[in-house]
Design a protein around this motif. Sequence first.
Motif, PDB file in Angstrom:
ATOM      1  N   ILE A   1      -5.417  -5.906  -4.168  1.00 32.97           N
ATOM      2  CA  ILE A   1      -4.355  -4.898  -3.957  1.00 32.97           C
ATOM      3  C   ILE A   1      -3.404  -5.048  -5.072  1.00 32.97           C
ATOM      4  O   ILE A   1      -2.931  -4.085  -5.733  1.00 32.97           O
ATOM      5  CB  ILE A   1      -3.734  -5.378  -2.754  1.00 32.97           C
TER       6      ILE A   1
ATOM      7  N   GLY B   1      -9.377  -4.427  -0.837  1.00 36.51           N
ATOM      8  CA  GLY B   1      -8.258  -5.397  -0.289  1.00 36.51           C
ATOM      9  C   GLY B   1      -8.067  -5.369   1.111  1.00 36.51           C
ATOM     10  O   GLY B   1      -7.877  -6.239   1.931  1.00 36.51           O
ATOM     11  N   LEU B   2      -7.913  -4.139   1.474  1.00 37.24           N
ATOM     12  CA  LEU B   2      -7.303  -3.738   3.023  1.00 37.24           C
ATOM     13  C   LEU B   2      -8.530  -4.231   4.092  1.00 37.24           C
ATOM     14  O   LEU B   2      -8.231  -4.808   4.935  1.00 37.24           O
ATOM     15  CB  LEU B   2      -7.147  -2.376   3.022  1.00 37.24           C
TER      16      LEU B   2
ATOM     17  N   SER C   1      -2.602  -1.774  -7.751  1.00 40.36           N
ATOM     18  CA  SER C   1      -1.430  -1.270  -7.988  1.00 40.36           C
ATOM     19  C   SER C   1      -0.736  -1.329  -9.250  1.00 40.36           C
ATOM     20  O   SER C   1      -0.486  -0.571 -10.050  1.00 40.36           O
ATOM     21  CB  SER C   1      -0.391  -2.383  -7.208  1.00 40.36           C
TER      22      SER C   1
ATOM     23  N   ALA D   1      -8.254  -1.078  -3.667  1.00 44.60           N
ATOM     24  CA  ALA D   1      -7.024  -1.060  -2.552  1.00 44.60           C
ATOM     25  C   ALA D   1      -7.723  -1.066  -1.287  1.00 44.60           C
ATOM     26  O   ALA D   1      -7.406  -2.048  -0.316  1.00 44.60           O
ATOM     27  CB  ALA D   1      -6.080  -0.070  -2.673  1.00 44.60           C
TER      28      ALA D   1
ATOM     29  N   THR E   1       0.746  -1.205  -0.017  1.00 46.25           N
ATOM     30  CA  THR E   1       0.008   0.108  -0.156  1.00 46.25           C
ATOM     31  C   THR E   1       0.780   1.313  -0.058  1.00 46.25           C
ATOM     32  O   THR E   1       0.503   2.437  -0.199  1.00 46.25           O
ATOM     33  CB  THR E   1      -0.782   0.090   1.198  1.00 46.25           C
TER      34      THR E   1
END
Length: 295
Positions: free
Chosen positions: A273, A132-133, A277, A129, A107
């Motif tokens: 994630i 995913g977190l 990215s 993201a 991250t």
Amino acid sequence: MTDQRRSLGATLFPVGLLLIAMASIQSGASLAKTLFPLIGAQGTTTLRLICASVMLLLILRPWRARLDAKSLRTVVIYGIALGGMNFLFYMSLRTVPLGIAVALEFTGPLAVALFASRKASDFVWLALAVIGLLLLIPFGDTSANLDLTGVAYALAAGVCWALYILFGQKAGADNGIQTAALGVLIAAIFIAPIGIVHAGTALLNPALIPAALGVAVLSTALPYTLEMMALTRLPARTFGTLTSIEPAFGALSGLVFLHESLTLLQWLAIGSIILASAGATLTMHSTSPTPVPAD
């Protein structure tokens, strides 16, 4: 036909180098984790950085670098960020599976890429993201009882990774590849007292030297060399996109070497994630910082 084969080979060669580098980094992390019962994450980080700094000092000879007060300050911050990143990442590995730790740490460079781009599509990557977190960070029983402290260490390592990218670019602009040796040396000096206090004389055990050298080679010397070779043959955007799959390498390495099995939900979180990215890297401006692997 011959020209096409040469063109294909010229494309696949640096991609292969980068894939080997990522596999090497995560294999090194798996090997490092086996040292934790003997000298802890603190001592393992210390041995890795000391061995790596000696290797890079001999290879790159950084004493030839020209440093003024401003560039020295930048290199010091770069080195501290590098040391903090390694230390916090290894601390997270004590209680968090390798693949998840890598995804959480990722991250940091993802935030750098998103902040630098600011396109409308970034909201999609940011949402991926965040999803995913949310799937990884332990809320109740939704993340297979992940340790919250370990998660915090991994996220803090991501912050250090972001600083590593930002200050590494500035430091590298002054002294190029020699910056790496200076940064690792500063990182070793910064982290060594912590490892010495924690592990004490256990760090002097000769039996640890082969494993420590293995971690230094797999996690630093070999992948750094391969990445530099790949960077000279690949566009920065392609390089950054390919490195986005590193959390998957971490998960596979943890599964093969450490027998760390993940739930389907955790695999989906890592995939989210990775997509965030890769998407952020593909859509970022050409002047944006590239999330260079550094574990």
